[in-house]
Design an enzyme around this catalytic site. Structure first.
Site, PDB file in Angstrom:
ATOM      1  N   ASP A  64      40.165  48.331  41.629  1.00  0.00           N
ATOM      2  CA  ASP A  64      40.919  48.614  40.417  1.00  0.00           C
ATOM      3  C   ASP A  64      40.017  48.602  39.190  1.00  0.00           C
ATOM      4  O   ASP A  64      38.854  48.171  39.253  1.00  0.00           O
ATOM      5  CB  ASP A  64      42.025  47.566  40.230  1.00  0.00           C
ATOM      6  CG  ASP A  64      43.127  47.696  41.271  1.00  0.00           C
ATOM      7  OD1 ASP A  64      43.306  48.800  41.823  1.00  0.00           O
ATOM      8  OD2 ASP A  64      43.810  46.683  41.528  1.00  0.00           O
ATOM      9  N   TYR A 125      35.427  39.583  49.455  1.00  0.00           N
ATOM     10  CA  TYR A 125      35.435  39.541  47.999  1.00  0.00           C
ATOM     11  C   TYR A 125      35.077  38.142  47.516  1.00  0.00           C
ATOM     12  O   TYR A 125      35.276  37.150  48.230  1.00  0.00           O
ATOM     13  CB  TYR A 125      36.827  39.883  47.446  1.00  0.00           C
ATOM     14  CG  TYR A 125      37.183  41.348  47.454  1.00  0.00           C
ATOM     15  CD1 TYR A 125      37.000  42.132  46.315  1.00  0.00           C
ATOM     16  CD2 TYR A 125      37.725  41.952  48.585  1.00  0.00           C
ATOM     17  CE1 TYR A 125      37.349  43.470  46.308  1.00  0.00           C
ATOM     18  CE2 TYR A 125      38.069  43.298  48.592  1.00  0.00           C
ATOM     19  CZ  TYR A 125      37.879  44.041  47.448  1.00  0.00           C
ATOM     20  OH  TYR A 125      38.209  45.376  47.444  1.00  0.00           O
TER      21      TYR A 125
END
Length: 286
Positions: A64, A125
């Site tokens: 994003d 992540y």
């Protein structure tokens, strides 16, 4: 679904990284917004002198706006003659064309069956946050979230244990029509560094939209004492969005690494990852 490379083309794996601060995410968008995919495709078209043709990238994990990547992976199918002509100097030419906040580190022929998205077996992540009373180190401000309550990392790790495994993460995802929210969360752990920055490691076979940032939002509520360690697990079990779960800001999030199986297993993983999953005990729950 076939993923064969067209005759006369070669599949090229790209390993890349970017600072997401000034990007409107990975995927190309209408309206001229700056995106990572758009920047790399434009640069690739320019350096290969293919001005009439865009070679479209397929990425391991779309990020994003504001999210960073250190170990992103993509692939692109290039005509054999284009690859043969440019392969030796492609990285240097891309470095000269791309802005300084995005870099391609490796470009090489992918093994048979490789698909950057569907062949991946996990994505890892890191989310970085600090509770230092004075705030974030100015040099880290675009990569670390400031949380203005003291955080108990042990309590957050205790809460994280109840989220690991295969579950329907509907409570922590932005639902998309026709898409499953079942994922296998392989690791969720937090460590406070000597500099006071807390790094959460989040690894799963795949992630649904907003999943990592929602999980971190729930754990922060536990860490600062607003909720008990059992609360994130209860939210998970409910399978519905809880307004108390905040989607934390994107700048603390970095895609660190993407994992792939051995070359001989790539094609099988590619096929398997396209199947819509259900939970064994629950039957159908897409």
């Amino acid at each position: 679904m076939s993923d064969d490379v067209e005759p006369g083309h070669v599949r090229v794996r790209l390993d890349l990284s970017y600072d997401g601060t000034a990007f409107s995410g990975w995927a190309k968008q209408a309206g001229g917004r700056r995106t990572v995919q758009g920047e790399i495709e434009d640069a690739l078209r320019t350096v290969t002198r293919s001005r009439e043709t865009t070679y479209e990238l397929t990425v391991a994990g779309r990020t994003d706006a504001g999210v960073h990547a250190r170990g992103q992976v993509a692939h692109v199918d290039l005509p054999v003659q284009v690859w043969d002509e440019h392969r030796e100097k492609l990285l240097k030419r891309l470095a000269g064309r791309l802005a300084k906040d995005v870099r391609v580190w490796r470009a090489g022929e992918a093994p048979d069956g490789f698909n950057a998205r569907f062949s991946a077996v996990w994505r890892r992540y890191a989310y970085r946050v600090t509770d230092e009373p004075g705030g974030v180190d100015p040099l880290l401000r675009n990569h670390v979230l400031w949380h203005d309550w003291p955080l108990d990392v042990d309590a957050m790790n205790e809460a994280a244990k109840g989220l690991v495994g295969e579950h329907d993460f509907a409570a922590y995802c932005k639902k998309r029509e026709g898409a499953t929210t079942i994922r296998t969360l392989q690791e969720l752990s937090l460590v406070r560094g000597d500099d006071g920055v807390i790094t959460a490691t989040v690894r799963a076979d795949a992630f649904c939209h907003n999943m990592v940032r929602s999980l971190i939002g729930a754990l922060l509520f536990v860490g600062d004492g607003h909720r008990g360690a059992d609360w994130p697990g209860k939210v998970l079990a409910a399978r519905v969005r809880d307004s108390a779960v905040h989607v934390v800001r994107p700048h603390g999030l970095t895609l660190e690494e993407v994992g792939y199986p051995a070359d001989e297993l790539l094609a099988a993983r590619n096929k398997e990852a396209r199947n819509k999953r259900t939970l064994p005990a629950a039957g159908c729950c897409g």
